[in-house]
Design an enzyme around this catalytic site. Sequence first.
Site, PDB file in Angstrom:
ATOM      1  N   CYS A  38      -2.495  -0.888   7.278  1.00  0.00           N
ATOM      2  CA  CYS A  38      -1.671   0.535   7.426  1.00  0.00           C
ATOM      3  C   CYS A  38      -1.733   1.436   8.394  1.00  0.00           C
ATOM      4  O   CYS A  38      -0.819   2.054   9.025  1.00  0.00           O
ATOM      5  CB  CYS A  38      -2.005   1.370   6.082  1.00  0.00           C
ATOM      6  SG  CYS A  38      -1.705   0.695   4.441  1.00  0.00           S
ATOM      7  N   CYS A  53      -6.320   1.295   5.523  1.00  0.00           N
ATOM      8  CA  CYS A  53      -6.852   0.050   5.840  1.00  0.00           C
ATOM      9  C   CYS A  53      -6.246  -0.294   7.409  1.00  0.00           C
ATOM     10  O   CYS A  53      -5.289   0.457   7.928  1.00  0.00           O
ATOM     11  CB  CYS A  53      -6.422  -1.159   5.078  1.00  0.00           C
ATOM     12  SG  CYS A  53      -4.476  -1.574   4.986  1.00  0.00           S
ATOM     13  N   GLU A 103       0.671   3.889   1.955  1.00  0.00           N
ATOM     14  CA  GLU A 103       1.138   4.447   3.104  1.00  0.00           C
ATOM     15  C   GLU A 103       2.466   3.434   3.620  1.00  0.00           C
ATOM     16  O   GLU A 103       3.365   4.061   4.161  1.00  0.00           O
ATOM     17  CB  GLU A 103       0.034   4.194   4.317  1.00  0.00           C
ATOM     18  CG  GLU A 103      -1.072   4.764   3.819  1.00  0.00           C
ATOM     19  CD  GLU A 103      -2.367   4.042   3.116  1.00  0.00           C
ATOM     20  OE1 GLU A 103      -3.482   4.128   3.473  1.00  0.00           O
ATOM     21  OE2 GLU A 103      -1.818   3.243   2.310  1.00  0.00           O
ATOM     22  N   HIS A 156       0.831  -1.211   0.076  1.00  0.00           N
ATOM     23  CA  HIS A 156       0.015   0.091  -0.055  1.00  0.00           C
ATOM     24  C   HIS A 156       0.911   1.264   0.024  1.00  0.00           C
ATOM     25  O   HIS A 156       1.872   1.327   0.363  1.00  0.00           O
ATOM     26  CB  HIS A 156      -1.059  -0.063   1.213  1.00  0.00           C
ATOM     27  CG  HIS A 156      -2.019  -0.878   1.183  1.00  0.00           C
ATOM     28  ND1 HIS A 156      -3.212  -1.177   1.987  1.00  0.00           N
ATOM     29  CD2 HIS A 156      -2.329  -1.897   0.140  1.00  0.00           C
ATOM     30  CE1 HIS A 156      -3.668  -2.248   1.755  1.00  0.00           C
ATOM     31  NE2 HIS A 156      -3.687  -2.403   0.376  1.00  0.00           N
TER      32      HIS A 156
END
Length: 156
Positions: free
Chosen positions: A114, A111, A85, A83
């Site tokens: 993260c 999410c 992040e 991801h």
Amino acid sequence: MSNKSEARPDWDHYFMEIAQVVSKRSTCLRRSVGAVIVKNKQILATGYNGTPKGMPHCGEVGCLREQLHVPSGKNHELCRGIHAEQNAVVQAAVHGVSVEGGTLYCTNQPCVVCTKILINAGIERIVFKDPYPDKLAEDMLAGSGIRVEVLDAEQK
């Protein structure tokens, strides 16, 4: 004084626009996400979602989650990508830059995976544009002390 057609953006909108540009580097077939970590109005790191460095992109080998009809937000372990992040935190770590006390600007709400990384990295504020409903992530953020803000699409 110049006559600008657009107003000068405030800091939140400025950094979110940068996150949106960063998202254009995404190699994910399902969602393009960009993230920018900022401290004292300085960019520390950026990240976008896609496969790890040196790995074939999903556009080349396909998306297992898509093939298995996995809904968004479920079974993250089946994704070959990382991801935005996560990539931003990793980029900072690789370059020896602490993100503790920083603000994460992200095109999407983090999410749960993260969220856990951002809490442990010491992020103090998260600003996102598009929702990504994840009840556990929302509950964890609510108890973490991290300020979470949704940035509207309009200039403030």
